[in-house]
Write a protein that holds these residues in place. Structure first.
Motif, short mmCIF file in Angstrom:
data_model
loop_
_atom_site.label_atom_id
_atom_site.label_comp_id
_atom_site.label_asym_id
_atom_site.label_seq_id
_atom_site.Cartn_x
_atom_site.Cartn_y
_atom_site.Cartn_z
N HIS A 38 64.76 52.87 9.21
CA HIS A 38 64.63 51.47 8.28
C HIS A 38 64.76 51.91 6.66
O HIS A 38 64.23 51.69 5.45
N ARG A 39 65.14 53.04 5.98
CA ARG A 39 65.32 53.56 4.88
C ARG A 39 66.09 52.34 4.02
O ARG A 39 66.93 52.14 5.09
N PRO A 40 65.98 52.71 2.91
CA PRO A 40 64.45 53.15 2.16
C PRO A 40 63.59 52.51 2.15
O PRO A 40 62.69 52.50 1.06
N SER A 41 62.68 51.48 2.66
CA SER A 41 61.35 51.13 2.89
C SER A 41 61.01 52.16 2.74
O SER A 41 61.04 53.43 4.07
N PRO A 42 59.46 52.07 2.35
CA PRO A 42 58.39 53.41 2.08
C PRO A 42 57.47 53.15 3.49
O PRO A 42 58.01 51.80 4.42
N VAL A 43 56.54 53.92 3.92
CA VAL A 43 56.32 54.57 4.92
C VAL A 43 55.01 54.61 4.93
O VAL A 43 54.71 55.27 4.03
#
Length: 116
Positions: A38-43
């Motif tokens: 899912h990068r670059p989504s924040p986690v």
């Protein structure tokens, strides 16, 4: 052991229970695999009350190191104040700072705002 969803383009991973020492590496790998996918989504990692043992904490801290190398913002949510302090005190300080929250909605909103 874990579930995940996207909420306002933020990857939200909920760790349901502590995996025990034997499952620590598997949990860390499952989290980092989701981060990579899912990068670059924040986690945001939510530690449910049964997931506040040492193995889950260790896996989350290992995943935070991975996020730091990728430049991905990671936040952790726990209702336990002692656990939040433990996470803050043991987080890797070389990359992006680990953001620790008491509430998931605040963590998601903060991560969404930071990514915008």
């Amino acid at each position: 052991m874990l579930s995940y969803r996207l909420d306002h383009e933020v990857l939200v991973i909920t760790v349901e229970r502590d995996p025990g020492i034997g499952g620590r590496a598997d949990l860390a790998n499952r989290i980092t695999d989701l981060v990579d996918a899912h990068r670059p989504s924040p986690v945001v990692v939510v530690l449910a009350d049964p997931a506040t043992g040492g193995a889950a904490v260790s896996a989350v801290l290992r995943a935070h190191q991975h996020c730091g190398r990728l430049g991905v913002l990671m936040s952790v949510v726990s209702h336990s104040a002692p656990l939040r302090r433990l996470l803050e005190n043991n987080a890797d300080t070389r990359g992006l700072r680990l953001v620790v929250h008491a509430r998931a909605d605040a963590a998601i909103a903060g991560s969404f705002a930071a990514a915008a």
